[in-house]
Design a protein around this motif. Structure first.
Motif, PDB file in Angstrom:
ATOM      1  N   VAL A  15      17.866   5.996 -11.572  1.00 53.72           N
ATOM      2  CA  VAL A  15      19.198   5.813 -11.569  1.00 53.72           C
ATOM      3  C   VAL A  15      19.534   4.273 -10.610  1.00 53.72           C
ATOM      4  N   VAL A  16      18.813   4.531  -9.992  1.00 54.26           N
ATOM      5  CA  VAL A  16      18.721   3.406  -9.120  1.00 54.26           C
ATOM      6  C   VAL A  16      17.620   1.791  -9.446  1.00 54.26           C
ATOM      7  N   GLN A  17      16.479   2.141 -10.714  1.00 50.63           N
ATOM      8  CA  GLN A  17      16.578   1.496 -11.154  1.00 50.63           C
ATOM      9  C   GLN A  17      17.791   1.039 -12.304  1.00 50.63           C
ATOM     10  N   GLY A  18      18.679   0.980 -12.772  1.00 55.07           N
ATOM     11  CA  GLY A  18      19.166   0.643 -13.422  1.00 55.07           C
ATOM     12  C   GLY A  18      20.330   0.120 -13.214  1.00 55.07           C
ATOM     13  N   ARG A  19      20.827   0.712 -11.067  1.00 53.67           N
ATOM     14  CA  ARG A  19      22.111   0.077 -10.593  1.00 53.67           C
ATOM     15  C   ARG A  19      21.504  -1.369 -10.108  1.00 53.67           C
ATOM     16  N   ARG A  20      20.275  -1.308 -10.381  1.00 58.26           N
ATOM     17  CA  ARG A  20      19.793  -2.649 -10.053  1.00 58.26           C
ATOM     18  C   ARG A  20      20.483  -3.961 -10.502  1.00 58.26           C
ATOM     19  N   ASN A  21      19.337  -3.509 -11.525  1.00 60.83           N
ATOM     20  CA  ASN A  21      19.293  -4.998 -12.853  1.00 60.83           C
ATOM     21  C   ASN A  21      20.622  -5.165 -12.871  1.00 60.83           C
ATOM     22  N   ASN A  22      21.761  -4.037 -12.517  1.00 61.37           N
ATOM     23  CA  ASN A  22      23.662  -5.061 -13.200  1.00 61.37           C
ATOM     24  C   ASN A  22      24.070  -5.846 -11.957  1.00 61.37           C
TER      25      ASN A  22
END
Length: 189
Positions: free
Chosen positions: A52-59
């Motif tokens: 989830v953290v990695q997904g948020r980092r790209n947004n």
């Protein structure tokens, strides 16, 4: 299933295992709920959190924008419009001055008739009768300004005293009438 095959497989196995335990409770005895099971749940939770953290980092970060909480709103002073209209009764061509006086008097009459109807609970004709006779106020000058021939008139002494003021007769009488109408309305509340 192309993006995350390992997570999808683990999720399907977890759901299948959970359904198997629900329908066959004796299978739960084969799974130890000891330290290994708790560690496995912790690792899965950590992996999911990192995902989830990695997904948020790209947004891109989207935030709501609010207006300024405190803005100064400039409102006109009560009575300013009346004062401006009162000044207009003595400026411009004669025809315009006459119209301005007539309009100002009509506005005061309309306001007073509405106030009498609301306060006394009578018809507009009865309110106009009170206006013409001057029954609505104790101020003789205000009653004479809006009233008919049966309205009380001001005394010679009052006329002489006010003749030396800075305002014209019409302005003084209109202002006193507006004050009397305001007083009448305030008594209603």
């Amino acid at each position: 299933m192309k993006d995350r095959p390992l997570i999808t497989v683990v999720g399907i196995l977890a759901i299948g295992g959970g359904l198997a335990v629900v329908f066959a409770p004796e299978l739960a005895g084969f799974l130890s709920t000891g330290a290994i099971f708790v560690k496995l749940v912790g690792v899965l939770t950590l992996v999911q959190g990192l995902r989830v953290v990695q997904g948020r980092r790209n947004n891109d970060l989207l935030q709501a924008e609010t207006d300024d909480p405190e803005t100064n709103v400039t409102l006109p002073t009560p009575g300013t419009e009346f004062d401006e209209r009162l000044l207009q009764v003595h400026s411009g061509p004669r025809k315009e001055r006459f119209r301005a006086r007539k309009k100002l008097r009509a506005t005061l009459e309309t306001s007073l008739v509405e106030a009498i109807v609301q306060r006394e609970g009578c018809s507009k004709d009865e309110a106009r009768t009170q206006l013409e006779t001057g029954e609505w106020t104790d101020d003789a000058e205000a009653a004479a300004f809006l009233g008919g021939p049966s309205a009380p008139r001001r005394s010679w002494r009052e006329w002489f005293r006010q003749s030396f003021g800075g305002q014209t007769r019409f302005q003084r009488r209109a202002r006193r009438t507006a004050d009397a109408v305001t007083e009448y309305v305030e008594e209603t509340r």
